[in-house]
Scaffold this motif. Sequence first.
Motif, PDB file in Angstrom:
ATOM      1  N   ASP A 131       0.815  -1.216   0.000  1.00 51.75           N
ATOM      2  CA  ASP A 131       0.000   0.000   0.000  1.00 51.75           C
ATOM      3  C   ASP A 131       0.845   1.261   0.000  1.00 51.75           C
ATOM      4  N   HIS A 132       2.014   1.200   0.617  1.00 53.55           N
ATOM      5  CA  HIS A 132       2.863   2.388   0.709  1.00 53.55           C
ATOM      6  C   HIS A 132       3.358   2.835  -0.654  1.00 53.55           C
ATOM      7  N   LEU A 133       3.461   1.910  -1.598  1.00 52.28           N
ATOM      8  CA  LEU A 133       3.844   2.306  -2.953  1.00 52.28           C
ATOM      9  C   LEU A 133       2.743   3.145  -3.584  1.00 52.28           C
ATOM     10  N   ASN A 134       1.500   2.816  -3.299  1.00 48.99           N
ATOM     11  CA  ASN A 134       0.382   3.589  -3.825  1.00 48.99           C
ATOM     12  C   ASN A 134       0.297   4.976  -3.201  1.00 48.99           C
ATOM     13  N   ARG A 135       0.787   5.114  -1.957  1.00 52.02           N
ATOM     14  CA  ARG A 135       0.694   6.383  -1.257  1.00 52.02           C
ATOM     15  C   ARG A 135       1.813   7.348  -1.633  1.00 52.02           C
ATOM     16  N   SER A 136       2.755   6.873  -2.451  1.00 51.52           N
ATOM     17  CA  SER A 136       3.869   7.722  -2.865  1.00 51.52           C
ATOM     18  C   SER A 136       3.331   8.976  -3.544  1.00 51.52           C
ATOM     19  N   ARG A 137       3.885  10.152  -3.204  1.00 49.16           N
ATOM     20  CA  ARG A 137       3.415  11.418  -3.775  1.00 49.16           C
ATOM     21  C   ARG A 137       3.610  11.437  -5.288  1.00 49.16           C
ATOM     22  N   ASN A 138       4.738  10.870  -5.729  1.00 57.62           N
ATOM     23  CA  ASN A 138       4.986  10.740  -7.159  1.00 57.62           C
ATOM     24  C   ASN A 138       4.901   9.265  -7.511  1.00 57.62           C
ATOM     25  N   SER A 139       4.275   8.932  -8.609  1.00 57.97           N
ATOM     26  CA  SER A 139       4.143   7.537  -9.010  1.00 57.97           C
ATOM     27  C   SER A 139       5.505   6.867  -9.015  1.00 57.97           C
ATOM     28  N   TYR A 140       5.585   5.746  -8.306  1.00 63.21           N
ATOM     29  CA  TYR A 140       6.864   5.044  -8.237  1.00 63.21           C
ATOM     30  C   TYR A 140       7.182   4.416  -9.588  1.00 63.21           C
ATOM     31  N   LEU A 141       8.458   4.134  -9.791  1.00 61.72           N
ATOM     32  CA  LEU A 141       8.923   3.581 -11.060  1.00 61.72           C
ATOM     33  C   LEU A 141       9.651   2.276 -10.813  1.00 61.72           C
ATOM     34  N   ILE A 142       9.635   1.414 -11.819  1.00 60.58           N
ATOM     35  CA  ILE A 142      10.384   0.174 -11.764  1.00 60.58           C
ATOM     36  C   ILE A 142      11.606   0.312 -12.675  1.00 60.58           C
ATOM     37  N   ALA A 143      12.750  -0.170 -12.202  1.00 58.04           N
ATOM     38  CA  ALA A 143      13.987  -0.054 -12.981  1.00 58.04           C
ATOM     39  C   ALA A 143      14.777  -1.359 -12.925  1.00 58.04           C
ATOM     40  N   TYR A 144      15.541  -1.576 -13.968  1.00 61.25           N
ATOM     41  CA  TYR A 144      16.412  -2.745 -14.061  1.00 61.25           C
ATOM     42  C   TYR A 144      17.860  -2.251 -14.067  1.00 61.25           C
ATOM     43  N   VAL A 145      18.692  -2.781 -13.171  1.00 61.12           N
ATOM     44  CA  VAL A 145      20.101  -2.364 -13.097  1.00 61.12           C
ATOM     45  C   VAL A 145      20.850  -3.030 -14.243  1.00 61.12           C
ATOM     46  N   HIS A 146      21.294  -2.204 -15.169  1.00 62.37           N
ATOM     47  CA  HIS A 146      21.881  -2.693 -16.416  1.00 62.37           C
ATOM     48  C   HIS A 146      23.392  -2.824 -16.347  1.00 62.37           C
ATOM     49  N   GLN A 147      24.049  -1.927 -15.624  1.00 62.67           N
ATOM     50  CA  GLN A 147      25.512  -1.920 -15.630  1.00 62.67           C
ATOM     51  C   GLN A 147      26.033  -1.243 -14.362  1.00 62.67           C
ATOM     52  N   ILE A 148      27.168  -1.720 -13.871  1.00 59.63           N
ATOM     53  CA  ILE A 148      27.835  -1.120 -12.713  1.00 59.63           C
ATOM     54  C   ILE A 148      29.096  -0.425 -13.206  1.00 59.63           C
ATOM     55  N   ARG A 149      29.221   0.845 -12.894  1.00 59.95           N
ATOM     56  CA  ARG A 149      30.420   1.592 -13.270  1.00 59.95           C
ATOM     57  C   ARG A 149      31.175   1.985 -12.010  1.00 59.95           C
ATOM     58  N   VAL A 150      32.307   2.690 -12.210  1.00 64.18           N
ATOM     59  CA  VAL A 150      33.140   3.061 -11.061  1.00 64.18           C
ATOM     60  C   VAL A 150      32.385   3.991 -10.123  1.00 64.18           C
ATOM     61  N   ASN A 151      31.709   5.000 -10.674  1.00 62.71           N
ATOM     62  CA  ASN A 151      31.083   6.015  -9.831  1.00 62.71           C
ATOM     63  C   ASN A 151      29.558   5.997  -9.845  1.00 62.71           C
ATOM     64  N   ASN A 152      28.968   5.205 -10.725  1.00 65.23           N
ATOM     65  CA  ASN A 152      27.512   5.199 -10.783  1.00 65.23           C
ATOM     66  C   ASN A 152      26.970   3.903 -11.363  1.00 65.23           C
ATOM     67  N   LEU A 153      25.655   3.827 -11.440  1.00 62.67           N
ATOM     68  CA  LEU A 153      24.967   2.682 -12.021  1.00 62.67           C
ATOM     69  C   LEU A 153      24.257   3.137 -13.283  1.00 62.67           C
TER      70      LEU A 153
END
Length: 914
Positions: A131-153
Amino acid sequence: MDRLEESNKLNNYGFAAGRGLINVVFSWSLKDVLNAKLYENQVTKIPETFSTTMSYMKAFIPSLVEETHADLLSSMTNLSKAPTCELLTVTASENHGPRKDLFYDVTCVGTYVPQVGDLIALTDTKPKCVDHLNRSRNSYLIAYVHQIRVNNLSILLSKHIDSRGYTHTVGKRETMFAVYLMNMTTNIRVWKALNSDDANTNLIKTLLQVQPSSSQGGSSCTICFSKEKCFDSLSTKWPEMWCDLNESQKAAVLNSISLSKCKHQNSINLIWGPPGTGKTKTVSISLFALYKFKCRTLTCAPTNIAVLEVTDRLVRLVNQSLEYDKYGLGDIILFGNGERMKIRSYNDLFEVFLDRRISILTKCFSPLSGWNHWLELMISLLENPEGQYSLYIKEKQKHDKQRKESRNSNSSSDDENNFLTLEKSVKEIHIKDDMHDEESENSSSTSDDDNDFLTFEEFVKNRLGFIGEHLKVCMVNLYTHLPTSCISLEVVKDMIRVAGLLKSIKSIFSWAGVTNEQLKLLQEDCTRTLKSLRAFAVPSSNDAQTIRNLCLAKACLIFCTASSSARLHTDGMVPLELLVIDEAAQLKECESTIPLQLPGLRHAILIGDERQLPAVVKSQISEKAELGRSLFERLVLLGHEKHLLNVQYRMHPSISLFPKMEFYDNQILDGPNVSEVSYNKCFLDGKMYGSYSFINIANGKEEFDRGRSLKNVAEVAVVYEIVSSLYKEFTRTKKKVSVGVISPYAAQVNAIQERVKEYSEVSAGSDFSVSVRSVDGFQGGEEDLIIISTVRCNGKGSVGFLSNRQRANVVLTRARHCLWILGNESTLINSNSIWKKLILDAKKRECFFNADEDEKLAQAIAAAQSSCDEDDPIELLARPLASLRLTDRTAETSTPTYRNNFRRGGRSSRVIRW
């Protein structure tokens, strides 16, 4: 068009691995995810036979999608425990483009570090429930982690982030979190294998040819292979290893070798390894033979634990056979996730682990500090030690002069900076030819004494030690980690010889009465050998990817999980010849398609036992569709011939009697070791505690815990009382004993673990150990003494999945010397399951006992029941009304809590599309 048809059209879109499956997941709304029957009408049973390769591959896709859905549904119901991190920045990446290529670069902070393949939810709250996902002020998003870099994803998002962006600026935006949902790596790899257009399908076509009642592919190829010749070779070269095998094991090894020799056909062999029959030994010796015959072989298993076990056995055999230090280990590679494997706790396996090997060879191939560098320095020293000493004197004088001038100058900041720059420059000169480092490590002089020069003898001795040590490390690392095809035995012998000569030369400077002629002869011999080693050329590049490709291309034996074998599907991969799948009966058939399609494979050997536990499947829909069925099991159902290992060396005969009869039609023999008198061990006094017994707990009670799993406190109490007695006996006799406690229910496992915690902690590092695990956790394991807690106790004879024959087989075959089974006679008899047969057999053999016949057990059961009654709200309601409090907290928070949670978890006030 339904979702599964749409997913096939999306499969080739974009460049993210398994994009079709990712798009299907992105298409689900929250309502879809929470709908456990979303694919109920689209998932059909996977057939036993197939007409074409295409129909074979496509048959698994609906069940794979449903299993992915079930995995995500399970994660959604446990959001409160999900790992979370805070996002600092989220910005569109260079790859960000069309509607379906929404790649973003992300930086984050927190204990949870997202990994490649993770599916995450981006939200402005830390959700405690769906239910807490529905209560999010901004619509939540689903993401897939594609690559790991030195300083970011790099992440792939299901939809655009709103125009405001999420770059972190304190006070200008709300906090954003990434919540872990599941890892899709294995499912994506399977998806790719099922949708591959250009893979090697020779073995797939071979297994499709197997029809009911056929025995195709189960025997040796007589055209390409002579058993007699191979038998003589193995028994002569490794007599101890060969003589340690029984006839069925020898036949299995010879069949494995026969496949490596066969060039004209494709085939799949099955080796059937019931519990305790030496399956791992047979596999490891087969692999050892393939290693000696230089057959490029990939060995897979469903789990890291299984991979580590078979690799460890093989490496131990190889280490025992090595003649020249570690030369030959380079032909063996283990790869995977080092952290998950806990690879650093395996000393021998760490030597063949690919990531470590790459790190070591990178240093050896370095042009400025690797093999060539130290080789040339040593040749220069041996050819002209006087010249090297003269250079040392000049550098030392120059350095001392600069220090003296610095001391006499004014201590202004500019002068200090000039001195520091000058000193750094001088130090760099010394580092360049390695004299400065060597002098600082080996000289006893102090830096304040500018006139403290090393004598010629001291200089040469220290220099020999310094360069020689680095040279030796390089030599050992090269012949340990390079495949034998990259470094010949002659080169290795020369390296080992050089190490000995350098040791002798260095020692001469400490000996009295040694003539210059003796030293000169050693120097000339060593120099000549070193120059010959120039012909051994290491690769000019020390790039990690280049070294990885070199090792994988030239290795003889490669070990990894079936899922990780997807990393071998690379351009330019040198073809493999043979595939070995250990614990094959626990591997989903769709997952086995990953290694089966590797380039060059001609043959496969599957080792397992379809009568033990199959692969784990979360979805009941997928389970009914036979997604958990292995290739091993399907081929057996079709009548494919399997080679039986028919001698068991684990269980005392009184323990093995029932499983042999019930599961293996008395085809298994007891090994000579278990039939010896010494194998009959007594850990507690009394007939109840003999080698085999069923202990009836008549007055137990099964009950649900908060997680909807069953437990039985009476059996918990009996287990504790037995373990306590075992420990007391151990402290008296000091007789080593390992105790395993198995229960099919998670709640019972947790309750027993908590109850016997004091003995588990005491046992660490001692000869007394206690291990409490589920049935799945004990697959492949064994202990001296096993206690089984069956839990079920009801008037209906209901035993649920306890009636599963495969699970029963596992729990009944883990013990070496003693097996004690706890259960309720009435319930198990009325179940009309395998447990009824077990009880009747125990009574017939006079191995049936009642717990209340033992005074200590009877007291423990009574105390447990009394304690349980005091805390049970049902028992409270059964008491006189006057004894109840109207505000009883215990009664308020039992089933209503579950019902309220269920209602909240199933409600979806609005539908959000990801």
